[in-house]
Design an enzyme around this catalytic site. Structure first.
Site, PDB file in Angstrom:
ATOM      1  N   ALA A 185      37.692  47.970  36.803  1.00 55.74           N
ATOM      2  CA  ALA A 185      36.377  49.138  36.579  1.00 55.74           C
ATOM      3  C   ALA A 185      35.556  48.916  37.890  1.00 55.74           C
ATOM      4  O   ALA A 185      34.654  49.743  38.246  1.00 55.74           O
ATOM      5  CB  ALA A 185      35.575  49.167  35.441  1.00 55.74           C
TER       6      ALA A 185
ATOM      7  N   ASP B 251      45.680  47.404  31.641  1.00 59.24           N
ATOM      8  CA  ASP B 251      45.382  45.680  32.045  1.00 59.24           C
ATOM      9  C   ASP B 251      44.993  44.956  31.164  1.00 59.24           C
ATOM     10  O   ASP B 251      45.468  43.618  31.204  1.00 59.24           O
ATOM     11  CB  ASP B 251      44.164  45.821  33.068  1.00 59.24           C
ATOM     12  CG  ASP B 251      42.940  46.604  32.413  1.00 59.24           C
ATOM     13  OD1 ASP B 251      42.890  47.221  31.202  1.00 59.24           O
ATOM     14  OD2 ASP B 251      41.750  46.559  33.321  1.00 59.24           O
TER      15      ASP B 251
END
Length: 482
Positions: free
Chosen positions: A15, A237
């Site tokens: 992110a 992920d």
């Protein structure tokens, strides 16, 4: 294929940053090196918060150029977000960021058609306001959505740009709230009732499936010599990170730490009870038929946002000062949606402490200690609740991901859980990504075999719990009485 070592490029997009790692895997060796790291900076446009996905793609190309010759490429990223393509396969605007405000109040509208309990029983996904299903409901009235002929989740979008081929990888698809975790296929009934056109999605892929080869233009851009295959990995992920947990048996819990903390268990089947829904646990799909039974916790986002507000001070001294602050003086609910949006985090944490009648942290070290104590407390609660709800006791907690660098958080997690913590695999998602590619190309074994390879080749640090758990129970009770 020969039994020698081979090289795999793992594109791992988080992110706040992306990286291209090169894993060299042999029958009894595993080495991971960083080829290129680049920022992931969302942009606030007039229409809302967006991911700068063309910049991410440029970073991927730069990373592949720096990686040099590789035998395969795999991509993983954060979950739930997607790009929309028109009839010509062109991207319709930058993908919306999951922290954008467009989904506020949308879940309740969805539940009017499929009640929350029914939705959980069908998909096993915990409530989060940004789940893909709610994003689709928010997007439906827009002109952009009307033009869309294909929806690709972020790793699948980048894979499409690299190869020209489209697919929907299953572990990431399981975060859309449109997958049945029992059948590991689309939840057709849910989609029909909510008028979601599953034809928008490309066919499902499983980790290890071929995803095409690099296009000639990509080869020219990166200087690579083809053919270079792209392999579908566990493209969420967290799924890749859990695959890289260096566990020796099944009696373990994990905490994947980074911007988010994902804390829970690896199971053989989902837990779809009403009690599980009320506890806000999710059933996402993992490698080799496993289920990631976990709770999303706000994670180191809380500290990242404070550090940003403070002008990016050096984290090392800040953590040393925080270690000297009295433990559990003030704690907050690290899963509270009040902390989801960016901006003003130190003030929001102070206000949460004030509202709970606790001492308000006045220094940066006190705020930092409040955050880390609160995260450890949230890890404790998730691990305890998961064991109870799944009837699956554990003996150890594995911490993987960026938070392994934070020794104070690892020790506090051991103290809070009353269990030993084994921290390792800082780049866990990249390691899991590499190992799936290696297996698809004839190296590395089953999930247990890959984990044995990890325990032999990766540095691990063990933290022993200190001081008993009574004070953590008291702190948890403080939050429960709010």
């Amino acid at each position: 294929m020969s039994g020698g070592a081979r090289s795999y490029a793992a594109v791992d997009l988080g992110a706040s940053s992306g990286r291209v790692m090169v894993g060299r895997v042999g029958p009894d060796s595993l080495e991971l090196t960083e080829a290129h790291r680049f920022p992931n900076r969302p942009v606030r446009l007039p229409e809302g918060l967006r991911w700068d996905v063309p910049a991410l793609y440029a970073g991927v190309l730069d990373g592949l150029r720096a990686a040099g010759r590789v035998d395969s490429v795999g991509i993983d990223s954060w979950a739930v977000d997607y790009g929309l393509l028109d009839a010509d396969g062109a991207l319709l605007g930058n993908p919306v960021h999951y922290r954008d405000a467009r989904t506020e109040g949308v879940a309740e509208k969805v539940w009017a058609t499929v009640p929350a309990a029914e939705l959980y029983a069908a998909t096993g996904l915990q409530y989060a306001p940004f789940n893909t299903l709610y994003q689709l409901a928010a997007a439906r009235p827009t002109a952009q959505f009307a033009q869309a002929r294909r929806l690709l989740l972020i790793p699948d979008l980048l894979t499409y740009w690299l190869t020209g081929e489209q697919g929907t990888e299953l572990t990431n698809a399981s975060t859309t709230q449109l997958i049945d975790p029992r059948t590991r296929d689309w939840a057709y009934g849910v989609a029909e009732r909510l008028d979601v056109d599953l034809g928008l999605f490309a066919p499902l892929r499983r980790p290890g499936d071929p995803a095409g080869v690099l296009r000639p233009e990509v080869l020219a851009e990166t200087g690579l010599t083809g053919p270079v295959p792209v392999t579908a990995v566990a493209s969420h992920d967290t799924a890749s990170a859990v695959a890289a947990v260096p566990a020796v048996d099944g009696r373990f819990a994990y905490v994947c730490t980074g911007t988010w903390s994902l804390a829970g268990l690896e199971l053989d089947a989902p837990v779809l009870t009403e009690e599980s829904r009320a506890a806000n646990f999710t059933n996402e799909l993992g490698l080799d038929g496993t289920v990631r039974y976990l709770r999303n916790i706000m994670g180191l986002w809380l500290l990242q946002e404070c550090v940003r507000a403070w002008g990016e001070p050096d984290l090392g001294p800040l953590l040393r000062e925080a270690a000297a602050v009295p433990a559990l003086r003030s704690v907050v609910d690290a899963g509270d949606e009040a902390f989801l949006a960016p901006g003003g985090m130190p003030e929001r944490i102070a206000e949460a402490c004030r509202a709970a009648g606790q001492p308000v942290p006045g220094t940066r070290a006190e705020v930092t200690r409040c955050i880390l104590d609160s995260l450890a407390l949230a890890h404790r609660r998730a691990v305890e609740d998961a064991q109870r709800l799944a009837d699956h006791p554990v003996d150890v907690v594995y911490v993987v991901g960026g938070g392994t660098r934070n020794a104070l958080l690892c020790q506090l997690t051991a103290d809070a859980c009353g269990l030993p913590v084994v921290a390792g695999a800082t780049e866990a998602a990249a390691l899991g990504n590499v190992l799936v590619q290696a297996r698809a190309h004839g190296l590395a074994g089953d999930l247990a075999g890959k984990r044995r390879l990890l325990t032999r080749t990766q540095p691990l640090t063990r933290y022993t719990p200190r001081g008993g758990t009574a004070r953590w129970r008291e702190a948890a009770a403080r939050l429960a009485t709010r």
